[in-house]
Design an enzyme around this catalytic site. Structure first.
Site, PDB file in Angstrom:
ATOM      1  N   GLY A 126      67.434  33.879  32.857  1.00 30.52           N
ATOM      2  CA  GLY A 126      68.751  34.374  31.750  1.00 30.52           C
ATOM      3  C   GLY A 126      67.876  34.076  30.459  1.00 30.52           C
ATOM      4  CB  ILE A 176      65.538  29.285  28.862  1.00 30.67           C
ATOM      5  CG1 ILE A 176      66.531  28.635  27.909  1.00 30.67           C
ATOM      6  CG2 ILE A 176      64.027  29.136  29.191  1.00 30.67           C
ATOM      7  CD1 ILE A 176      66.692  27.305  28.202  1.00 30.67           C
ATOM      8  CB  THR A 180      61.201  23.116  30.555  1.00 34.73           C
ATOM      9  OG1 THR A 180      61.028  24.735  31.350  1.00 34.73           O
ATOM     10  CG2 THR A 180      59.998  22.881  30.389  1.00 34.73           C
ATOM     11  CB  SER A 181      65.517  23.599  34.671  1.00 38.43           C
ATOM     12  OG  SER A 181      64.314  24.076  35.952  1.00 38.43           O
ATOM     13  NE  ARG A 182      70.691  19.179  32.728  1.00 38.93           N
ATOM     14  CZ  ARG A 182      70.710  19.178  31.467  1.00 38.93           C
ATOM     15  NH1 ARG A 182      68.766  20.655  31.431  1.00 38.93           N
ATOM     16  NH2 ARG A 182      71.302  19.447  30.779  1.00 38.93           N
ATOM     17  CD  GLU A 228      65.741  13.681  32.865  1.00 35.51           C
ATOM     18  OE1 GLU A 228      65.926  13.569  31.597  1.00 35.51           O
ATOM     19  OE2 GLU A 228      65.352  14.991  33.481  1.00 35.51           O
ATOM     20  CG  HIS A 245      65.402  16.325  29.214  1.00 29.91           C
ATOM     21  ND1 HIS A 245      66.570  15.669  30.465  1.00 29.91           N
ATOM     22  CD2 HIS A 245      65.439  17.457  28.911  1.00 29.91           C
ATOM     23  CE1 HIS A 245      67.160  16.887  30.019  1.00 29.91           C
ATOM     24  NE2 HIS A 245      66.962  18.197  29.459  1.00 29.91           N
TER      25      HIS A 245
HETATM   26  C1  DGY Z   1      70.130  21.031  27.711  1.00 31.33           C
HETATM   27  O1  DGY Z   1      70.290  21.759  26.450  1.00 31.33           O
HETATM   28  O2  DGY Z   1      70.826  20.718  28.183  1.00 31.33           O
HETATM   29  C2  DGY Z   1      68.920  20.372  27.825  1.00 31.33           C
HETATM   30  O3  DGY Z   1      67.968  19.816  28.407  1.00 31.33           O
HETATM   31  C3  DGY Z   1      69.214  18.977  26.753  1.00 31.33           C
HETATM   32  O4  DGY Z   1      70.092  18.150  27.551  1.00 31.33           O
END
Ligand code: DGY
Length: 330
Positions: free
Chosen positions: A159, A161, A239-241, A270, A289
């Protein structure tokens, strides 16, 4: 300002720290309540806080059906971020509560952090820092790093990012492959990104970077079997979830050196728990995060969230809506 003014102003709760410039803008039309503590609200605290609010600017707090029921005047939930997996959007829609978010403005910052992790792992930046600070320079050799040029970067989820990560990778002369349920023809033409299956991506990549939202379909997308497909020299970046990865399986793969290393900004729980075994590994770089955590980006996110809150409180449609069905029904 008149006293009557305060009494009639709508109430907005902000659950996480946001730029002062944004809260000032919000105060022009609303009574703003900030979370005074450095810790997120507990659910019990949130339940009390939301009783009379008209809008909420929401950090990472989980906002479920129970909290929506406790907030009878709530018109909108403005998620301060691009991910909205912490909001029960379905219930919000059924209650005609707008859910908004802050897409695009944070893509560069998250892509920068992704690349910082890739570089930190390849050039052993965190180890090099401790090596110099502990006075080892000149006494024992420092291990060599790895080139990025001519390596393959695999993007899972192409997407906004993911595309920004590709732009950076191209400047480093990397080849790009990607896996997504939707073809991204533009990225294929512009950056030579090649679509592959997830299996192929895991087998071929020197760096695998995750950029999918957290949904029922992406939860534990990368587990033991997927990690087993990766090269023993490859690195994984998330770096997502956190829940997109099976953290225990990743720990085992890293410990047994089945993959070379990992760069993680997000975790299953977290803040990370103090007994998390990952903390003891030397082949990981961990950050708290902070993908969107730059001064400029956080200001842009706060203003974006506030602008949508102001629009809704003035009876207008918000701009960055998740539950667009609510617009269609108006
Ligand atoms: C987002 O933009 O979702 C970041 O992870 C901050 O929560």
């Amino acid at each position: 300002m008149e006293i009557g003014d305060v009494l009639t102003k709508p109430k907005v709760l902000v659950t996480c720290p946001i730029a002062q410039q944004a809260t000032q803008k919000l105060r022009e039309i609303a009574e703003v309540k900030l979370n005074p503590s450095a810790h997120p609200f507990t659910k019990e605290q949130l339940r009390k806080e939301v009783a009379d609010i008209n809008a909420i600017i929401l950090g990472a707090d989980k906002f479920d059906e129970e909290l929506m029921a406790a907030a009878p005047r709530l018109k909108m939930i403005a998620r301060y971020g691009v991910g909205y997996d912490n909001v029960d959007v379905k219930t919000a829609t059924s209650r005609r509560i707008f859910v908004t978010y802050t897409p695009s403005v944070l893509s560069d910052a998250v892509a920068d952090l992704t690349f910082a992790l890739i570089l930190a792992l390849s050039r052993r930046i965190t180890e090099a820092d401790s090596y110099v600070k502990s006075g080892k320079w000149g006494r024992s050799p420092f291990p060599l790093g790895l080139d990025l040029a001519r390596k393959t970067l695999g993007i899972v989820g192409l997407g906004h990012i993911g595309t920004k990560v590709i732009e950076r990778a191209r400047a480093f002369n990397m080849s790009i492959i990607y896996y997504d349920i939707v073809r991204n023809k533009q990225a294929e033409e512009k950056y030579g990104a090649k679509p592959v299956t997830l299996k192929e991506l895991l087998k071929q990549s020197d760096y695998v970077s995750l950029h999918v939202p957290l949904t029922e379909k992406t939860e534990a997308l990368i587990g033991k079997n997927e990690l087993a497909l990766m090269k023993s020299t490859a690195f994984l970046i998330n770096t997502s979830r956190g829940p997109i990865l099976d953290q225990q399986a990743l720990y085992e793969a890293l410990k047994e050196k089945k993959i070379a290393g990992a760069g993680l900004d997000v975790f299953q729980h977290e803040p990370i728990e103090s007994n998390e075994p990952m903390l003891k590994l030397s082949n990981v770089v961990l950050t708290p995060h902070m993908g969107s955590g730059t001064v400029e980006t956080r200001l842009a996110m706060a203003l974006m969230a506030v602008d949508d809150v102001i629009r809704v409180l003035k009876g207008k449609d918000p701009t960055n809506v998740v539950n667009i069905e609510l617009l269609e029904r108006r």
